[in-house]
Motif scaffolding. Structure first.
Motif, PDB file in Angstrom:
ATOM      1  N   ILE A  11      -6.753 -30.812 -18.370  1.00 46.17           N
ATOM      2  CA  ILE A  11      -5.726 -29.937 -18.900  1.00 46.17           C
ATOM      3  C   ILE A  11      -6.398 -28.708 -19.524  1.00 46.17           C
ATOM      4  O   ILE A  11      -7.613 -28.658 -19.679  1.00 46.17           O
ATOM      5  CB  ILE A  11      -4.822 -30.671 -19.910  1.00 46.17           C
ATOM      6  CG1 ILE A  11      -5.610 -31.150 -21.133  1.00 46.17           C
ATOM      7  CG2 ILE A  11      -4.131 -31.842 -19.241  1.00 46.17           C
ATOM      8  CD1 ILE A  11      -4.718 -31.815 -22.205  1.00 46.17           C
ATOM      9  N   THR A  12      -5.621 -27.727 -19.890  1.00 44.79           N
ATOM     10  CA  THR A  12      -6.155 -26.463 -20.380  1.00 44.79           C
ATOM     11  C   THR A  12      -6.452 -26.525 -21.879  1.00 44.79           C
ATOM     12  O   THR A  12      -6.012 -27.444 -22.585  1.00 44.79           O
ATOM     13  CB  THR A  12      -5.161 -25.322 -20.124  1.00 44.79           C
ATOM     14  OG1 THR A  12      -3.984 -25.557 -20.926  1.00 44.79           O
ATOM     15  CG2 THR A  12      -4.779 -25.254 -18.649  1.00 44.79           C
ATOM     16  N   SER A  14      -5.180 -24.560 -24.073  1.00 45.89           N
ATOM     17  CA  SER A  14      -3.884 -24.440 -24.753  1.00 45.89           C
ATOM     18  C   SER A  14      -3.159 -25.769 -24.807  1.00 45.89           C
ATOM     19  O   SER A  14      -2.525 -26.108 -25.824  1.00 45.89           O
ATOM     20  CB  SER A  14      -3.010 -23.399 -24.047  1.00 45.89           C
ATOM     21  OG  SER A  14      -3.582 -22.115 -24.137  1.00 45.89           O
ATOM     22  N   GLU A  15      -3.248 -26.546 -23.732  1.00 41.39           N
ATOM     23  CA  GLU A  15      -2.607 -27.858 -23.715  1.00 41.39           C
ATOM     24  C   GLU A  15      -3.292 -28.828 -24.670  1.00 41.39           C
ATOM     25  O   GLU A  15      -2.630 -29.638 -25.331  1.00 41.39           O
ATOM     26  CB  GLU A  15      -2.598 -28.408 -22.290  1.00 41.39           C
ATOM     27  CG  GLU A  15      -1.617 -27.671 -21.377  1.00 41.39           C
ATOM     28  CD  GLU A  15      -1.766 -28.057 -19.919  1.00 41.39           C
ATOM     29  OE1 GLU A  15      -0.751 -28.059 -19.205  1.00 41.39           O
ATOM     30  OE2 GLU A  15      -2.911 -28.321 -19.479  1.00 41.39           O
ATOM     31  N   ASN A  17      -4.731 -27.933 -27.428  1.00 35.77           N
ATOM     32  CA  ASN A  17      -4.270 -27.496 -28.744  1.00 35.77           C
ATOM     33  C   ASN A  17      -2.866 -28.024 -29.036  1.00 35.77           C
ATOM     34  O   ASN A  17      -2.569 -28.454 -30.156  1.00 35.77           O
ATOM     35  CB  ASN A  17      -4.287 -25.974 -28.831  1.00 35.77           C
ATOM     36  CG  ASN A  17      -4.015 -25.472 -30.232  1.00 35.77           C
ATOM     37  OD1 ASN A  17      -4.628 -25.898 -31.196  1.00 35.77           O
ATOM     38  ND2 ASN A  17      -3.066 -24.544 -30.355  1.00 35.77           N
ATOM     39  N   GLU A  18      -2.016 -28.026 -28.017  1.00 35.27           N
ATOM     40  CA  GLU A  18      -0.654 -28.528 -28.187  1.00 35.27           C
ATOM     41  C   GLU A  18      -0.663 -30.022 -28.526  1.00 35.27           C
ATOM     42  O   GLU A  18       0.091 -30.483 -29.387  1.00 35.27           O
ATOM     43  CB  GLU A  18       0.159 -28.286 -26.917  1.00 35.27           C
ATOM     44  CG  GLU A  18       1.613 -28.683 -27.022  1.00 35.27           C
ATOM     45  CD  GLU A  18       2.410 -28.343 -25.773  1.00 35.27           C
ATOM     46  OE1 GLU A  18       3.524 -28.886 -25.631  1.00 35.27           O
ATOM     47  OE2 GLU A  18       1.921 -27.563 -24.940  1.00 35.27           O
ATOM     48  N   VAL A  19      -1.526 -30.781 -27.859  1.00 42.45           N
ATOM     49  CA  VAL A  19      -1.618 -32.229 -28.105  1.00 42.45           C
ATOM     50  C   VAL A  19      -2.184 -32.510 -29.494  1.00 42.45           C
ATOM     51  O   VAL A  19      -1.611 -33.274 -30.286  1.00 42.45           O
ATOM     52  CB  VAL A  19      -2.489 -32.917 -27.035  1.00 42.45           C
ATOM     53  CG1 VAL A  19      -2.786 -34.362 -27.425  1.00 42.45           C
ATOM     54  CG2 VAL A  19      -1.809 -32.864 -25.669  1.00 42.45           C
ATOM     55  N   TRP A  69      -0.577 -41.461 -23.497  1.00 38.42           N
ATOM     56  CA  TRP A  69      -1.814 -41.364 -22.728  1.00 38.42           C
ATOM     57  C   TRP A  69      -2.452 -42.745 -22.607  1.00 38.42           C
ATOM     58  O   TRP A  69      -2.261 -43.597 -23.462  1.00 38.42           O
ATOM     59  CB  TRP A  69      -2.807 -40.412 -23.408  1.00 38.42           C
ATOM     60  CG  TRP A  69      -2.303 -39.018 -23.593  1.00 38.42           C
ATOM     61  CD1 TRP A  69      -1.623 -38.525 -24.673  1.00 38.42           C
ATOM     62  CD2 TRP A  69      -2.441 -37.937 -22.666  1.00 38.42           C
ATOM     63  NE1 TRP A  69      -1.335 -37.200 -24.491  1.00 38.42           N
ATOM     64  CE2 TRP A  69      -1.817 -36.807 -23.264  1.00 38.42           C
ATOM     65  CE3 TRP A  69      -3.020 -37.802 -21.414  1.00 38.42           C
ATOM     66  CZ2 TRP A  69      -1.758 -35.569 -22.619  1.00 38.42           C
ATOM     67  CZ3 TRP A  69      -2.976 -36.572 -20.772  1.00 38.42           C
ATOM     68  CH2 TRP A  69      -2.351 -35.467 -21.374  1.00 38.42           C
ATOM     69  N   LYS A  98      -3.133 -39.706 -18.041  1.00 35.40           N
ATOM     70  CA  LYS A  98      -1.718 -39.959 -18.301  1.00 35.40           C
ATOM     71  C   LYS A  98      -1.343 -41.407 -18.036  1.00 35.40           C
ATOM     72  O   LYS A  98      -0.501 -41.980 -18.710  1.00 35.40           O
ATOM     73  CB  LYS A  98      -0.837 -39.034 -17.449  1.00 35.40           C
ATOM     74  CG  LYS A  98      -0.828 -37.593 -17.894  1.00 35.40           C
ATOM     75  CD  LYS A  98      -0.369 -37.412 -19.334  1.00 35.40           C
ATOM     76  CE  LYS A  98       1.114 -37.690 -19.536  1.00 35.40           C
ATOM     77  NZ  LYS A  98       1.546 -37.435 -20.943  1.00 35.40           N
ATOM     78  N   ALA A 105      -7.829 -36.336 -17.817  1.00 36.37           N
ATOM     79  CA  ALA A 105      -7.282 -35.096 -18.369  1.00 36.37           C
ATOM     80  C   ALA A 105      -8.183 -34.471 -19.426  1.00 36.37           C
ATOM     81  O   ALA A 105      -8.321 -33.249 -19.499  1.00 36.37           O
ATOM     82  CB  ALA A 105      -5.901 -35.356 -18.970  1.00 36.37           C
TER      83      ALA A 105
END
Length: 200
Positions: A11-12, A14-15, A17-19, A69, A98, A105
């Motif tokens: 994942i990126t 940004s993703e 950071n979101e998690v 996850w 996932k 990921a």
């Protein structure tokens, strides 16, 4: 147990950071991505993405990630499911997907501490304040300081091509203090010399 160690679709940033921004622990991006964040430039392809947390925060991490996850502990070349309530005292890496059939990921690295100090696992005399091993990007994303990330790369049993590339890319951006810290730390781990020292 899973054997598909090359099955990565990270994942990126940004993703990540979101998690992780929803989890009440200290964390930061590590690896090559941390170095690229530091210089605000992508310097190479990244086949994975790494996150550092302090070992004492692992149960909080598990509570927030479990269910959304699948978590696997990496030990002795094997990836085995991390069970609820299991404390990881010697495991250093957690791989995350996932579900059991999805690509990897991201990877979580557990680092040791002593009170308020981060401890470098390969030479426990190398330490720093936990508060001083991380920076934040302009977007507020925490990442490990470049000199510390480069120490991890320099201190590995085998320096990979991408590690040398990362060192060469980030070296012009290190200030005098960062270079001196890295030089001193490498000298501690490798008192007989290291190929990177002549560049520092």
């Amino acid at each position: 147990m899973r054997l598909d160690i090359d099955n990565w679709d990270p994942i990126t940033v940004s993703e990540i950071n979101e998690v992780f921004s929803k989890i009440p622990i200290n964390w930061c991006i590590a690896g090559g991505w941390a170095l690229d964040i530091h210089i605000s430039k992508k310097t190479r392809v990244h086949k994975d993405i790494d996150v550092i947390i302090f070992r004492e925060d692992q149960q909080v991490l598990y509570h927030y990630l479990n269910g959304a996850w699948d978590l696997y502990k990496a030990e002795n070349g094997k990836l085995v499911s991390w069970k609820q309530g299991e404390y990881l005292g010697s495991t250093n890496d957690i791989w995350v997907s996932k579900d059991a059939y999805s690509s990897w990921a991201f990877q979580i690295m557990l680092v040791d501490t002593d009170n308020d100090e981060w401890i470098y696992r390969r030479d426990k005399s190398i330490r720093a304040s936990k508060e001083k091993i991380m920076h934040k990007s302009q977007d507020g994303i925490p990442y490990i300081k470049p000199e510390i990330q480069l120490l991890y790369k320099a201190g590995a049993s085998i320096i990979r091509n991408k590690d040398l590339q990362d060192f060469q890319n980030i070296l012009p951006f290190l200030d005098t203090r960062e270079k001196e810290w890295l030089k001193d730390a490498i000298n501690k781990q490798f008192p007989c010399g290291h190929s990177w020292l002549k560049c520092l």
